[in-house]
Design a protein around this motif. Structure first.
Motif, PDB file in Angstrom:
ATOM      1  N   VAL A  43      40.279  40.894  48.064  1.00 54.87           N
ATOM      2  CA  VAL A  43      39.012  39.799  47.813  1.00 54.87           C
ATOM      3  C   VAL A  43      39.246  39.817  46.080  1.00 54.87           C
ATOM      4  O   VAL A  43      39.280  40.749  45.386  1.00 54.87           O
ATOM      5  CB  VAL A  43      37.843  40.619  48.211  1.00 54.87           C
ATOM      6  N   SER A  44      39.328  38.469  45.772  1.00 59.72           N
ATOM      7  CA  SER A  44      39.239  38.033  44.334  1.00 59.72           C
ATOM      8  C   SER A  44      38.110  37.119  44.072  1.00 59.72           C
ATOM      9  O   SER A  44      37.924  36.072  44.375  1.00 59.72           O
ATOM     10  CB  SER A  44      40.733  37.344  44.187  1.00 59.72           C
ATOM     11  N   TRP A  45      37.181  37.853  43.086  1.00 62.55           N
ATOM     12  CA  TRP A  45      36.115  37.027  42.691  1.00 62.55           C
ATOM     13  C   TRP A  45      36.367  36.115  41.659  1.00 62.55           C
ATOM     14  O   TRP A  45      35.732  35.045  41.652  1.00 62.55           O
ATOM     15  CB  TRP A  45      34.976  38.010  42.241  1.00 62.55           C
ATOM     16  N   ASN A  46      37.196  36.316  40.787  1.00 64.13           N
ATOM     17  CA  ASN A  46      37.777  35.466  39.600  1.00 64.13           C
ATOM     18  C   ASN A  46      39.097  35.065  39.558  1.00 64.13           C
ATOM     19  O   ASN A  46      39.799  35.999  38.996  1.00 64.13           O
ATOM     20  CB  ASN A  46      36.967  35.940  38.418  1.00 64.13           C
ATOM     21  N   LYS A  47      39.444  33.938  40.074  1.00 63.20           N
ATOM     22  CA  LYS A  47      41.043  33.969  39.922  1.00 63.20           C
ATOM     23  C   LYS A  47      41.491  33.196  38.837  1.00 63.20           C
ATOM     24  O   LYS A  47      42.715  33.050  38.511  1.00 63.20           O
ATOM     25  CB  LYS A  47      41.086  32.857  41.081  1.00 63.20           C
ATOM     26  N   LYS A  48      40.449  32.699  38.002  1.00 63.75           N
ATOM     27  CA  LYS A  48      40.973  32.074  36.537  1.00 63.75           C
ATOM     28  C   LYS A  48      41.304  32.950  35.632  1.00 63.75           C
ATOM     29  O   LYS A  48      42.116  32.830  34.956  1.00 63.75           O
ATOM     30  CB  LYS A  48      39.946  31.128  36.221  1.00 63.75           C
ATOM     31  N   SER A  49      40.742  34.335  35.612  1.00 61.71           N
ATOM     32  CA  SER A  49      40.911  35.240  34.476  1.00 61.71           C
ATOM     33  C   SER A  49      42.273  36.351  35.151  1.00 61.71           C
ATOM     34  O   SER A  49      42.961  36.602  34.277  1.00 61.71           O
ATOM     35  CB  SER A  49      39.834  36.259  34.128  1.00 61.71           C
ATOM     36  N   ASN A  50      42.270  36.267  36.348  1.00 56.72           N
ATOM     37  CA  ASN A  50      43.599  37.109  36.868  1.00 56.72           C
ATOM     38  C   ASN A  50      43.946  36.299  38.211  1.00 56.72           C
ATOM     39  O   ASN A  50      43.462  36.867  39.349  1.00 56.72           O
ATOM     40  CB  ASN A  50      42.931  38.658  37.474  1.00 56.72           C
ATOM     41  N   PRO A  51      45.037  35.657  38.068  1.00 58.97           N
ATOM     42  CA  PRO A  51      45.584  35.025  38.930  1.00 58.97           C
ATOM     43  C   PRO A  51      46.032  35.712  40.257  1.00 58.97           C
ATOM     44  O   PRO A  51      46.501  35.292  41.297  1.00 58.97           O
ATOM     45  CB  PRO A  51      46.533  33.742  38.639  1.00 58.97           C
ATOM     46  N   GLU A  52      46.663  36.971  39.712  1.00 57.65           N
ATOM     47  CA  GLU A  52      47.515  37.807  40.752  1.00 57.65           C
ATOM     48  C   GLU A  52      46.621  39.069  40.526  1.00 57.65           C
ATOM     49  O   GLU A  52      47.252  40.185  39.861  1.00 57.65           O
ATOM     50  CB  GLU A  52      48.999  38.004  40.403  1.00 57.65           C
ATOM     51  N   PRO A  53      45.681  39.368  41.495  1.00 56.19           N
ATOM     52  CA  PRO A  53      44.596  40.635  41.260  1.00 56.19           C
ATOM     53  C   PRO A  53      45.249  41.766  41.964  1.00 56.19           C
ATOM     54  O   PRO A  53      45.074  42.777  41.633  1.00 56.19           O
ATOM     55  CB  PRO A  53      43.322  40.198  41.901  1.00 56.19           C
ATOM     56  N   TRP A  54      46.359  41.599  42.712  1.00 57.64           N
ATOM     57  CA  TRP A  54      47.042  42.788  43.486  1.00 57.64           C
ATOM     58  C   TRP A  54      47.706  43.593  42.793  1.00 57.64           C
ATOM     59  O   TRP A  54      48.130  44.481  42.986  1.00 57.64           O
ATOM     60  CB  TRP A  54      47.788  42.241  44.596  1.00 57.64           C
ATOM     61  N   GLN A  55      48.041  42.926  41.408  1.00 56.11           N
ATOM     62  CA  GLN A  55      49.109  43.526  40.620  1.00 56.11           C
ATOM     63  C   GLN A  55      48.213  44.691  39.840  1.00 56.11           C
ATOM     64  O   GLN A  55      48.825  45.574  39.397  1.00 56.11           O
ATOM     65  CB  GLN A  55      49.677  42.593  39.409  1.00 56.11           C
ATOM     66  N   GLU A  56      46.844  44.808  40.005  1.00 62.71           N
ATOM     67  CA  GLU A  56      45.953  45.897  39.293  1.00 62.71           C
ATOM     68  C   GLU A  56      46.530  47.235  40.104  1.00 62.71           C
ATOM     69  O   GLU A  56      46.001  48.014  39.514  1.00 62.71           O
ATOM     70  CB  GLU A  56      44.580  45.540  39.224  1.00 62.71           C
TER      71      GLU A  56
END
Length: 81
Positions: A43-56
């Protein structure tokens, strides 16, 4: 219907555990749904600040239960693009 008001619950005391168990089940389901919404890498709530959230989550544990305690030493389940 009987048992839906406080006055009728006083007459039918056997329905009180049913309502308590139902409320606990609904509360647990809502808590797990909130955990999935806020902690899951799917689930990604904000794609603008973090386009690849799975890298976290490359070196973090995000599963509810896992026998592997430290993902920094093991191979990460996150995809490598």
């Amino acid at each position: 219907m009987q048992g839906l008001s406080i006055a009728s619950l006083k007459k039918h005391k056997a329905l009180i555990p049913l309502y308590v168990c139902t409320a606990l089940g609904c509360g647990g389901a809502l808590a797990y749904l909130a955990r999935l919404a806020f902690r899951s890498p799917d689930v990604s709530w904000n794609k603008k600040s973090n386009p690849e959230p799975w890298q976290e989550y490359r070196n973090k544990q995000y599963k509810f239960y896992s026998p592997i305690r430290d993902y920094s030493k093991e191979e990460s389940p996150a995809p490598k693009f």
